[in-house]
Enzyme design. Structure first.
Site, mmCIF file in Angstrom:
data_model
loop_
_atom_site.group_PDB
_atom_site.id
_atom_site.type_symbol
_atom_site.label_atom_id
_atom_site.label_comp_id
_atom_site.label_asym_id
_atom_site.label_seq_id
_atom_site.Cartn_x
_atom_site.Cartn_y
_atom_site.Cartn_z
ATOM 1 N N HIS A 122 -25.195 28.737 3.616
ATOM 2 C CA HIS A 122 -24.483 29.028 2.105
ATOM 3 C C HIS A 122 -24.198 28.860 0.260
ATOM 4 O O HIS A 122 -24.723 27.709 0.683
ATOM 5 C CB HIS A 122 -22.608 29.001 2.901
ATOM 6 C CG HIS A 122 -22.876 30.080 3.876
ATOM 7 N ND1 HIS A 122 -22.740 29.340 5.228
ATOM 8 C CD2 HIS A 122 -21.875 30.499 4.245
ATOM 9 C CE1 HIS A 122 -22.348 30.752 6.102
ATOM 10 N NE2 HIS A 122 -22.194 31.230 5.615
ATOM 11 N N GLY A 177 -22.214 34.457 8.943
ATOM 12 C CA GLY A 177 -22.915 33.759 8.896
ATOM 13 C C GLY A 177 -22.878 31.898 10.224
ATOM 14 O O GLY A 177 -21.835 32.267 10.740
ATOM 15 N N CYS A 178 -23.515 31.339 9.416
ATOM 16 C CA CYS A 178 -23.466 30.042 10.468
ATOM 17 C C CYS A 178 -21.484 30.117 10.114
ATOM 18 O O CYS A 178 -21.299 29.608 8.822
ATOM 19 C CB CYS A 178 -24.307 29.025 9.898
ATOM 20 S SG CYS A 178 -23.801 27.121 10.908
ATOM 21 N N TYR A 179 -20.894 29.337 10.640
ATOM 22 C CA TYR A 179 -19.817 29.268 10.291
ATOM 23 C C TYR A 179 -19.994 27.664 10.135
ATOM 24 O O TYR A 179 -18.137 27.534 9.751
ATOM 25 C CB TYR A 179 -18.774 28.972 12.010
ATOM 26 C CG TYR A 179 -19.203 28.636 13.548
ATOM 27 C CD1 TYR A 179 -19.553 27.271 13.043
ATOM 28 C CD2 TYR A 179 -19.101 29.045 14.579
ATOM 29 C CE1 TYR A 179 -20.215 26.762 14.673
ATOM 30 C CE2 TYR A 179 -18.980 28.127 15.857
ATOM 31 C CZ TYR A 179 -20.055 27.269 15.687
ATOM 32 O OH TYR A 179 -20.364 27.123 17.371
ATOM 33 N N TRP A 180 -20.072 27.054 10.324
ATOM 34 C CA TRP A 180 -20.134 25.538 9.218
ATOM 35 C C TRP A 180 -20.268 25.575 8.032
ATOM 36 O O TRP A 180 -19.275 24.992 7.429
ATOM 37 C CB TRP A 180 -21.476 25.042 9.686
ATOM 38 C CG TRP A 180 -22.044 24.133 11.421
ATOM 39 C CD1 TRP A 180 -20.575 24.411 12.182
ATOM 40 C CD2 TRP A 180 -22.611 24.226 11.986
ATOM 41 N NE1 TRP A 180 -21.105 23.465 13.302
ATOM 42 C CE2 TRP A 180 -22.126 22.895 13.151
ATOM 43 C CE3 TRP A 180 -23.842 23.030 10.824
ATOM 44 C CZ2 TRP A 180 -22.850 22.724 13.466
ATOM 45 C CZ3 TRP A 180 -25.254 22.403 12.108
ATOM 46 C CH2 TRP A 180 -24.546 22.163 13.166
#
Length: 223
Positions: free
Chosen positions: A205, A40-43
């Site tokens: 997350h 998902g969002c790499y952050w």
């Protein structure tokens, strides 16, 4: 049900120690130090690997950078921009490119288990409100040893889900892809360590469960 974060981390650490004791009897093997993870969002992926995983395994991550990777070796588009990837039609995935410090097969396996704890591999091309192929669940491996372990962890995950020992995901089919690592294109500097610099920034997350099952009696779902 609400869970005390301190108690949950204590439980997770105890389980990690149990796994470590089991690995004591395994002969030392070499394994590549690099891999890439799409969750998902790499952050959020960066935050959970660089910050939270290293609370359990101090100094286990030598370096980590967010960026883009595609499983397609013949892709025409090279060095895509964030805006291009966000269109969802480039074939590129948001990933965290990781270099482990003093890598071992056991450390790699623990990292993959944790990877499945903080994201949902059953929501195809989606994590929470983030939807698109760029948010697919991916493991990019760099040698045969990594690939074998990745396949085993995914197989275990499917078995635990089928038996009901893991029941914290939204669906029942694991969509995680395992591919040979490809060219990594680093995202711009303002995207690196974003949630470490901005702790209250956007992140969907969270830990779906805290214990990787080991016995038929293990019950780890958090619904």
């Amino acid at each position: 049900t609400r869970h005390n974060k301190f108690d949950s981390m204590t439980i997770l650490m105890a389980t990690i120690n149990d796994h470590a004791n089991q690995h004591d009897e395994i002969p030392q093997q070499t394994i590549s130090s690099t891999l890439a993870l799409g969750a998902g969002c790499y952050w959020g992926t960066e935050k959970y690997v660089v910050v939270h995983f290293q609370k359990m395994f101090p100094n286990s991550i030598k370096s980590a950078r967010v960026g883009f990777m595609t499983p397609n070796k013949d892709v025409e588009l090279k060095n895509p921009t964030y805006r291009q990837v966000c269109q969802g039609d480039t074939g590129y995935v948001e990933v965290l490119f990781v270099e482990m410090n003093n890598p071992t097969p056991e450390l790699f396996e623990e990292l993959l288990r944790y990877f499945f704890m903080f994201h949902d591999p059953t929501t195809l091309n989606r994590q929470g409100y983030d939807m698109g192929t760029q948010y697919a669940s991916h493991i990019f491996t760099t040698d045969e040893q990594q690939n074998i372990i990745a396949e085993r962890v995914v197989k275990e995950l499917r078995q635990f889900m089928k038996s009901g020992k893991i029941r914290s995901y939204l669906s029942t089919t694991v969509h995680t892809q395992i591919n040979e690592i490809n060219e990594f294109y680093e995202a711009s500097i303002d995207h690196q360590r974003y949630l470490i610099r901005n702790p209250t920034g956007y992140c969907n997350h969270f830990l779906r469960f805290y214990i990787w099952p080991e016995s038929p009696s293990a019950a780890v779902g958090m619904k």
